[in-house]
Design a protein around this motif. Structure first.
Motif, PDB file in Angstrom:
ATOM      1  N   GLU A   1      -0.932  -0.593  -6.785  1.00  0.00           N
ATOM      2  CA  GLU A   1      -2.271  -0.049  -6.546  1.00  0.00           C
ATOM      3  C   GLU A   1      -2.994   0.241  -7.859  1.00  0.00           C
ATOM      4  O   GLU A   1      -4.202   0.018  -7.970  1.00  0.00           O
ATOM      5  CB  GLU A   1      -2.172   1.215  -5.688  1.00  0.00           C
ATOM      6  CG  GLU A   1      -1.796   0.912  -4.241  1.00  0.00           C
ATOM      7  CD  GLU A   1      -1.919   2.115  -3.344  1.00  0.00           C
ATOM      8  OE1 GLU A   1      -2.001   3.248  -3.873  1.00  0.00           O
ATOM      9  OE2 GLU A   1      -1.952   1.936  -2.116  1.00  0.00           O
ATOM     10  N   ARG A   2      -2.258   0.729  -8.853  1.00  0.00           N
ATOM     11  CA  ARG A   2      -2.889   0.959 -10.156  1.00  0.00           C
ATOM     12  C   ARG A   2      -3.351  -0.361 -10.769  1.00  0.00           C
ATOM     13  O   ARG A   2      -4.406  -0.443 -11.397  1.00  0.00           O
ATOM     14  CB  ARG A   2      -1.917   1.667 -11.090  1.00  0.00           C
ATOM     15  CG  ARG A   2      -1.704   3.144 -10.746  1.00  0.00           C
ATOM     16  CD  ARG A   2      -0.600   3.753 -11.549  1.00  0.00           C
ATOM     17  NE  ARG A   2      -0.243   5.077 -11.050  1.00  0.00           N
ATOM     18  CZ  ARG A   2       0.848   5.738 -11.373  1.00  0.00           C
ATOM     19  NH1 ARG A   2       1.716   5.178 -12.217  1.00  0.00           N
ATOM     20  NH2 ARG A   2       1.100   6.930 -10.876  1.00  0.00           N
TER      21      ARG A   2
ATOM     22  N   THR B   1       7.494   3.519  -5.850  1.00  0.00           N
ATOM     23  CA  THR B   1       7.072   3.350  -7.242  1.00  0.00           C
ATOM     24  C   THR B   1       6.377   2.004  -7.431  1.00  0.00           C
ATOM     25  O   THR B   1       5.326   1.916  -8.081  1.00  0.00           O
ATOM     26  CB  THR B   1       8.283   3.449  -8.185  1.00  0.00           C
ATOM     27  OG1 THR B   1       8.894   4.740  -8.037  1.00  0.00           O
ATOM     28  CG2 THR B   1       7.861   3.266  -9.631  1.00  0.00           C
TER      29      THR B   1
ATOM     30  N   ARG C   1       2.872   2.080  -5.924  1.00  0.00           N
ATOM     31  CA  ARG C   1       1.911   2.809  -6.760  1.00  0.00           C
ATOM     32  C   ARG C   1       1.517   1.981  -7.985  1.00  0.00           C
ATOM     33  O   ARG C   1       0.347   1.975  -8.385  1.00  0.00           O
ATOM     34  CB  ARG C   1       2.517   4.148  -7.186  1.00  0.00           C
ATOM     35  CG  ARG C   1       2.538   5.159  -6.041  1.00  0.00           C
ATOM     36  CD  ARG C   1       3.169   6.463  -6.448  1.00  0.00           C
ATOM     37  NE  ARG C   1       2.999   7.470  -5.418  1.00  0.00           N
ATOM     38  CZ  ARG C   1       3.582   8.656  -5.443  1.00  0.00           C
ATOM     39  NH1 ARG C   1       4.376   8.977  -6.457  1.00  0.00           N
ATOM     40  NH2 ARG C   1       3.370   9.523  -4.469  1.00  0.00           N
TER      41      ARG C   1
ATOM     42  N   SER D   1       0.852  -1.180   0.000  1.00  0.00           N
ATOM     43  CA  SER D   1       0.000   0.000   0.000  1.00  0.00           C
ATOM     44  C   SER D   1       0.893   1.236   0.000  1.00  0.00           C
ATOM     45  O   SER D   1       1.819   1.345   0.809  1.00  0.00           O
ATOM     46  CB  SER D   1      -0.894   0.001   1.241  1.00  0.00           C
ATOM     47  OG  SER D   1      -1.339   1.301   1.536  1.00  0.00           O
ATOM     48  N   ALA D   2       0.615   2.183  -0.913  1.00  0.00           N
ATOM     49  CA  ALA D   2       1.450   3.381  -1.014  1.00  0.00           C
ATOM     50  C   ALA D   2       1.458   4.150   0.307  1.00  0.00           C
ATOM     51  O   ALA D   2       2.489   4.664   0.735  1.00  0.00           O
ATOM     52  CB  ALA D   2       0.958   4.273  -2.150  1.00  0.00           C
TER      53      ALA D   2
END
Length: 405
Positions: A200-201, A194, A197, A56-57
């Protein structure tokens, strides 16, 4: 490493220079220097591993700040991720209580030293931040900070954020070695952030794909059933006066179609429920899912399985989706009285088993492709595992998934 504050001076942290210095030391001093370097490398390694364990970011940001604060033994640490509106999209701090945050007020904007660090994208180390001309002001409730160090977290030429620490607990403030250490840590933190993220994308895209799939299922299954239901009800109404016997037949069909539509809708609703894997873990999430199904359907649906070891998120999603698909198939096609789900660790493998006492089927028949077996096998292979389906007509079905634990 030559950084701000050390121009014109060869860093004493390079391997060649260290070797030269160690050559002139006594054996005891060499051992002591090696131990110090080992301790530093171990500290950096521990900090990096703590960060990269999270996907998780937001968690990554929090662990970066916490690890940096521990690594440099500072009282305060913070990390800001800039947005495009002159403020910060996220700002995480350690050493400041919730009550202090409430008194400080809104997140900082990109001004003063924070703006300078974002603009210059270079490390900053100061004995007293308040004496630097780039410093502007703090809110009245802001803790007093003196010695200061900050470095950008960069992905190539793009600044992902800035991490800074203040008020080193040991006397003398932050050193060049601290700056080198924080710069090294920030480089690893950039990779972890990075990756988080990107993960998550990827999850967002997966959710979109799942929603699209559910929309198609709603259209293909429930909508068609409701359309047929409406036409049949109209036919029954038209026949009530002229042919009551046929009207009763159509009404029976209405009841059957309504029951099928309800079953389809229940299946879709269950699949739309959030998995909450991050909060509860795989075993508990699957237990809750089975419990929901047991309440919704007349079949006796049970689960057995205890706490599991930590699993990669991708593996957890794979096992959960295969279990859901297998349960959906059993409820929709098996005509079973009982369905049992088990989850256990067997050596280095995680084993999922879904067993029913229903009609069974010929596993070699081309008609079983609609049961999603190909999709489940693809999921299993993508996770480095295997899927085995055993079934015979009249003898029920057992689906077994094994993936690396």
């Amino acid at each position: 490493m030559t950084t701000e504050g050390s121009a014109g001076r060869t860093s004493e942290g390079t391997p060649d220079r260290v070797a030269e210095k160690d050559a002139g030391r006594s054996p005891d001093r060499v051992v002591e220097g090696t131990s110090e370097r080992d301790a530093v490398l171990h500290a950096v390694s521990s900090a990096v591993l703590a960060v990269t364990r999270h996907l998780s970011a937001r968690e990554v940001l929090q662990v970066i700040v916490r690890s940096a604060r521990t690594l440099l033994d500072a009282r305060y640490a913070a990390l800001g991720v800039p947005d495009d509106d002159g403020s910060f999209a996220e700002f995480v701090a350690e050493g400041v209580s919730d009550k202090q945050w409430e008194a400080i007020g809104p997140l900082p904007r990109q001004h003063g030293m924070l703006a300078a660090m974002l603009r210059e994208a270079a490390p900053v180390r100061l004995p007293d931040i308040r004496e630097d001309p780039r410093f502007e002001w703090w809110p009245s409730a802001h803790p007093v900070m003196k010695d200061f160090i900050g470095v950008p977290i960069r992905d190539a030429d793009h600044v992902l954020g800035i991490i800074f620490l203040a008020n080193k607990r040991a006397p003398g403030g932050f050193t060049q070695e601290d700056q080198d250490l924080l710069t090294l840590f920030a480089a690893h933190a950039a990779i972890a952030l990075t990756n988080a993220r990107l993960y998550e994308r990827g999850r967002e895209l997966t959710i979109v794909e799942e929603r699209n799939r559910m929309a198609r299922e709603l259209h293909d299954a429930v909508t068609q059933k409701l359309f047929s239901l409406r036409l049949t009800a109209k036919a029954a109404a038209a026949l009530v006066a002229s042919d009551p016997e046929r009207a009763m037949t159509e009404i029976d069909r209405v009841q059957r179609l309504a029951g099928e539509a309800l079953a389809e809708l229940r299946a879709v609703i269950v699949e739309l429920r959030p998995a909450e894997l991050d909060r509860h873990g795989l075993a508990e999430t699957l237990r809750k899912h089975v419990g929901v199904l047991d309440r919704l359907y007349p079949e006796d649906i049970s689960f057995a399985g205890g706490p599991l070891c930590d699993l990669p998120p991708v593996t957890e999603v794979t096992v959960l989706r295969v279990a859901q698909e297998a349960l959906h198939n059993a409820l929709r096609h098996a005509h079973a009285s009982a369905i049992h789900v088990s989850l256990e660790t067997a050596g280095a493998r995680l084993r999922l088993e879904v067993r029913d006492d229903g009609d069974g089927f010929d596993t070699e028949s081309p008609t079983v492709r609609g049961l999603g077996l190909l999709s489940m096998r693809d999921r299993a292979e993508a996770a480095g595992g295997s899927l085995l389906v055993s079934s015979e007509a009249g003898a029920g079905t057992t689906l077994r998934l094994e993936v690396p634990a």
